[in-house]
Design an enzyme around this catalytic site. Structure first.
Site, PDB file in Angstrom:
ATOM      1  N   GLN A   1     -10.145   3.327  -2.441  1.00 30.26           N
ATOM      2  CA  GLN A   1      -9.664   2.825  -1.163  1.00 30.26           C
ATOM      3  C   GLN A   1      -8.295   3.428  -0.852  1.00 30.26           C
ATOM      4  O   GLN A   1      -7.390   3.390  -1.682  1.00 30.26           O
ATOM      5  CB  GLN A   1      -9.561   1.298  -1.184  1.00 30.26           C
ATOM      6  CG  GLN A   1      -9.115   0.702   0.147  1.00 30.26           C
ATOM      7  CD  GLN A   1      -9.201  -0.815   0.177  1.00 30.26           C
ATOM      8  OE1 GLN A   1      -9.774  -1.425  -0.704  1.00 30.26           O
ATOM      9  NE2 GLN A   1      -8.649  -1.423   1.199  1.00 30.26           N
ATOM     10  N   ASP A   2      -8.160   4.002   0.349  1.00 30.35           N
ATOM     11  CA  ASP A   2      -6.876   4.532   0.832  1.00 30.35           C
ATOM     12  C   ASP A   2      -6.382   5.711  -0.002  1.00 30.35           C
ATOM     13  O   ASP A   2      -5.213   5.762  -0.407  1.00 30.35           O
ATOM     14  CB  ASP A   2      -5.819   3.434   0.854  1.00 30.35           C
ATOM     15  CG  ASP A   2      -6.102   2.352   1.880  1.00 30.35           C
ATOM     16  OD1 ASP A   2      -7.118   2.465   2.593  1.00 30.35           O
ATOM     17  OD2 ASP A   2      -5.326   1.397   1.967  1.00 30.35           O
TER      18      ASP A   2
ATOM     19  N   THR B   1       0.824  -1.203   0.000  1.00 29.62           N
ATOM     20  CA  THR B   1       0.000   0.000   0.000  1.00 29.62           C
ATOM     21  C   THR B   1       0.859   1.253   0.000  1.00 29.62           C
ATOM     22  O   THR B   1       0.604   2.215  -0.734  1.00 29.62           O
ATOM     23  CB  THR B   1      -0.933   0.002   1.221  1.00 29.62           C
ATOM     24  OG1 THR B   1      -1.767  -1.160   1.193  1.00 29.62           O
ATOM     25  CG2 THR B   1      -1.809   1.236   1.246  1.00 29.62           C
TER      26      THR B   1
ATOM     27  N   ARG C   1     -13.384   3.720  11.411  1.00 26.69           N
ATOM     28  CA  ARG C   1     -13.305   2.425  12.085  1.00 26.69           C
ATOM     29  C   ARG C   1     -11.889   2.251  12.639  1.00 26.69           C
ATOM     30  O   ARG C   1     -10.937   2.884  12.166  1.00 26.69           O
ATOM     31  CB  ARG C   1     -13.678   1.284  11.146  1.00 26.69           C
ATOM     32  CG  ARG C   1     -12.839   1.145   9.886  1.00 26.69           C
ATOM     33  CD  ARG C   1     -13.260  -0.062   9.093  1.00 26.69           C
ATOM     34  NE  ARG C   1     -12.473  -0.257   7.881  1.00 26.69           N
ATOM     35  CZ  ARG C   1     -12.368  -1.417   7.245  1.00 26.69           C
ATOM     36  NH1 ARG C   1     -12.992  -2.498   7.730  1.00 26.69           N
ATOM     37  NH2 ARG C   1     -11.651  -1.520   6.146  1.00 26.69           N
TER      38      ARG C   1
ATOM     39  N   TRP D   1      -8.541   0.880  12.901  1.00 21.43           N
ATOM     40  CA  TRP D   1      -7.531   0.078  12.226  1.00 21.43           C
ATOM     41  C   TRP D   1      -6.616  -0.597  13.243  1.00 21.43           C
ATOM     42  O   TRP D   1      -6.270  -1.768  13.106  1.00 21.43           O
ATOM     43  CB  TRP D   1      -6.742   0.986  11.286  1.00 21.43           C
ATOM     44  CG  TRP D   1      -5.707   0.312  10.454  1.00 21.43           C
ATOM     45  CD1 TRP D   1      -5.611  -1.015  10.160  1.00 21.43           C
ATOM     46  CD2 TRP D   1      -4.621   0.951   9.793  1.00 21.43           C
ATOM     47  NE1 TRP D   1      -4.513  -1.251   9.352  1.00 21.43           N
ATOM     48  CE2 TRP D   1      -3.895  -0.057   9.110  1.00 21.43           C
ATOM     49  CE3 TRP D   1      -4.195   2.281   9.701  1.00 21.43           C
ATOM     50  CZ2 TRP D   1      -2.753   0.232   8.357  1.00 21.43           C
ATOM     51  CZ3 TRP D   1      -3.069   2.569   8.940  1.00 21.43           C
ATOM     52  CH2 TRP D   1      -2.362   1.549   8.283  1.00 21.43           C
TER      53      TRP D   1
ATOM     54  N   GLN E   1      -6.211  -1.417  -2.345  1.00 21.40           N
ATOM     55  CA  GLN E   1      -5.521  -0.195  -1.928  1.00 21.40           C
ATOM     56  C   GLN E   1      -4.825   0.485  -3.108  1.00 21.40           C
ATOM     57  O   GLN E   1      -4.090  -0.159  -3.866  1.00 21.40           O
ATOM     58  CB  GLN E   1      -4.492  -0.503  -0.842  1.00 21.40           C
ATOM     59  CG  GLN E   1      -5.087  -1.070   0.435  1.00 21.40           C
ATOM     60  CD  GLN E   1      -5.166  -2.580   0.447  1.00 21.40           C
ATOM     61  OE1 GLN E   1      -5.156  -3.225  -0.603  1.00 21.40           O
ATOM     62  NE2 GLN E   1      -5.238  -3.162   1.633  1.00 21.40           N
TER      63      GLN E   1
ATOM     64  N   ASP F   1     -11.809   3.556   3.929  1.00 22.58           N
ATOM     65  CA  ASP F   1     -10.682   4.060   4.730  1.00 22.58           C
ATOM     66  C   ASP F   1      -9.886   5.098   3.954  1.00 22.58           C
ATOM     67  O   ASP F   1      -8.651   5.093   3.950  1.00 22.58           O
ATOM     68  CB  ASP F   1      -9.751   2.915   5.139  1.00 22.58           C
ATOM     69  CG  ASP F   1     -10.462   1.775   5.832  1.00 22.58           C
ATOM     70  OD1 ASP F   1     -11.488   2.026   6.483  1.00 22.58           O
ATOM     71  OD2 ASP F   1     -10.006   0.623   5.713  1.00 22.58           O
TER      72      ASP F   1
END
Length: 536
Positions: free
Chosen positions: A354-355, A302, A452, A454, A332, A376
């Protein structure tokens, strides 16, 4: 200048305390050592290491902090040596070689941060020290985590075991700094690190302004210009301009890169030694840096998928778009990643899925930015503040009836002593126009959450934000069962809009008491009053 040569030169510049091997290993555990170590999460290794350390006669409380720091540094040097051995033994194995190389790099960053901490302790810059040691702890844990996925030899297993011990010693040194900062010189008052879930809020240093009026200065003088067509510029590629910046991680001079309107398809890296680099664009949607690296298709971490990745301190950016176009179905795919301490980003756009934005470590300030993604999409383990930003959920599925569960933020704080967290102030929480069409067509299958956990001590705060109705009444999403639900801190204060109703929020989220809201001011949370310049 190569990174290895740079760090060698730095090692000559910074002095450090004597090696922990200078004291008799049979030196008894004193009552003072017990007092100091009771402020840590791992008192047994703390007592054992300090008993063998180079404490001076009649040590002060700060001497105990320095001694714990020396223990950490000595073990870090051993860890660096072990990783070099792992790298040599991993030739021919791409995954192990990549993990070992990444570890060697981040341990060098930790080396620099610990040396800087040692230098600053005597000058009373305890907040800086806490920020740098929080990053070092994150680097040590990150290295251990990277090796976890390639743990196929005894050598790697042995190295992981050592890194686990190093992480504990780093935690102990950081915990002592936190105790010293919060409770003063009297070690009898020191206690292990606590969090808001324990009812503990950091002391504030005054001031009633939650927000900062500063930003990227408007009177910056351009050093080099990047032009897509080569006309009226020094370079055609952003990376070429970055390479032209001087190599000096201690420099106070800004190197300003004006990036003209255009789409720049490239992967950009701002190395650790190129301090105070500034990107100035022609505006959001006009100056665009774009890439499509992702975990699924390219088989990389990532961390390495970022279109733009910054390691140097003092980075600034204004008036541009950074995006990752990999799409919603490749896992990611980072648009922007930053390890830049004292970083200011203003009027920029970050597009991904994502990310999207990886605020990896240290202190970062984002003002009037637009951040778009789904899973996220604001994450990391930094102390980052987002002021007056648009936070927009984008479609995760191509089929609007398929449904999705999106979390805006995820914070990887592994230790309660780390001064890290994500704070959103006066932001708009909404969806893109496309997403909101999906949501309106079938709201029951599209769920959106503020964040959330991690990692175990995740800390995310939303204050005075406008939350539209796409936010689920629960507000917050679990990571995996009850993981971290007793240790995280997800706080809200003064939010408005249909998604801000706290009456149905999960029981493990919190309303921030009014008397503690200034804990999350720019001044107190990231010491921004000391380094965010006037934007005029």
């Amino acid at each position: 200048m190569s990174a290895l040569l740079l760090f060698y030169l730095l090692s000559l510049v910074f002095s450090f305390t004597p090696s922990s091997s200078t004291r008799n290993p049979n030196f008894p555990v004193s009552s003072e050592i017990r007092l100091a170590c009771k402020s840590t999460r791992y008192p047994r290794p703390c007592r054992a290491s300090l008993s063998k350390s180079s404490l001076p006669p009649n040590p002060t409380s700060l001497d105990f902090v320095r001694s714990a720091l020396t223990v950490t540094y000595d073990k870090l040097k051993t860890g660096q040596s072990m990783l070099k051995t792992v790298l040599t033994a991993s030739r021919g194995d791409l995954n192990r070689t990549t993990a070992a190389t990444n570890c060697i790099n981040i341990l060098y960053y930790s080396d620099y941060r610990i040396r800087s901490t040692n230098d600053s302790l005597s000058r009373g810059k305890i907040k800086d020290c806490r920020a740098w040691m929080s990053a070092s702890l994150g680097y040590h844990f990150g290295c251990w985590s990277a090796l976890k996925y390639v743990n196929t030899t005894k050598l790697i297993g042995k190295t992981m075991s050592f890194l686990d011990a190093l992480t504990k010693h780093t935690s102990n040194a950081l915990s002592m700094m936190v105790a010293y900062d919060n409770f003063g010189k009297d070690m009898a008052a020191w206690v292990p690190p606590k969090t808001e879930r324990d009812g503990f809020y950091e002391k504030v240093t005054g001031g009633t302004e939650l927000r900062s009026k500063g930003g990227v200065p408007s009177n910056l003088k351009v050093d080099v210009t990047v032009s897509k067509d080569g006309r009226g510029g020094n370079y055609k590629f952003v990376q070429e301009a970055v390479n032209a910046a001087p190599d000096n991680p201690e420099s106070t001079r800004r190197f300003v890169i004006y990036i003209k309107e255009g789409v720049y398809e490239e992967t950009v890296r701002v190395p650790f030694e190129k301090r105070n680099v500034v990107f100035l664009g022609d505006g959001i949607g006009k100056t665009i840096i774009t890439g499509s690296l992702n975990v699924k298709m390219h088989g990389i971490s990532t961390y390495n998928t970022a279109t733009v990745g910054v390691l140097s301190d003092g980075f600034m950016a204004k008036g541009l778009t950074i995006r990752n176009t990999a799409g919603p179905d490749v896992h990611q795919a980072v648009a922007f990643r930053s390890d830049s301490d004292l970083s200011v980003v203003e009027n920029c756009e970050f597009l991904g899925n994502q990310d999207t934005l990886y605020a990896h470590t240290l202190r970062q300030f984002y003002k009037k930015c637009r951040i778009q993604g789904n899973v996220d999409f604001v994450f990391g383990n930094s102390a980052s503040m987002f002021q007056d930003c648009e936070i927009l959920v984008a479609p995760l599925q191509l089929n609007p009836d398929q449904g999705s569960n999106n979390a805006i933020a995820a914070l990887g704080r592994t230790d309660p002593a780390q001064s890290t967290g994500l704070v959103f102030q006066n932001c708009l929480i909404n969806g893109t126009d496309e997403y909101m069409r999906y949501y309106r067509s079938n709201p029951k299958v599209h769920r959106n959450y503020l964040g959330r956990p991690w990692k175990e001590f995740s800390r995310i705060v939303f204050m005075n934000c406008v939350m539209e109705d796409l936010i689920h009444p629960d507000g917050w999403m679990p990571w995996d069962g009850d993981f971290a639900l007793k240790t995280l801190f997800f706080g809200e204060f003064g939010n408005t809009g249909p998604g801000s109703d706290r009456s149905k929020r999960v029981a493990w989220s919190s309303e921030i008491p009014a008397q503690h809201i200034h804990t999350y001011s720019v001044q107190n949370f990231i010491q921004g009053d000391q380094w965010i310049p006037s934007s005029s």
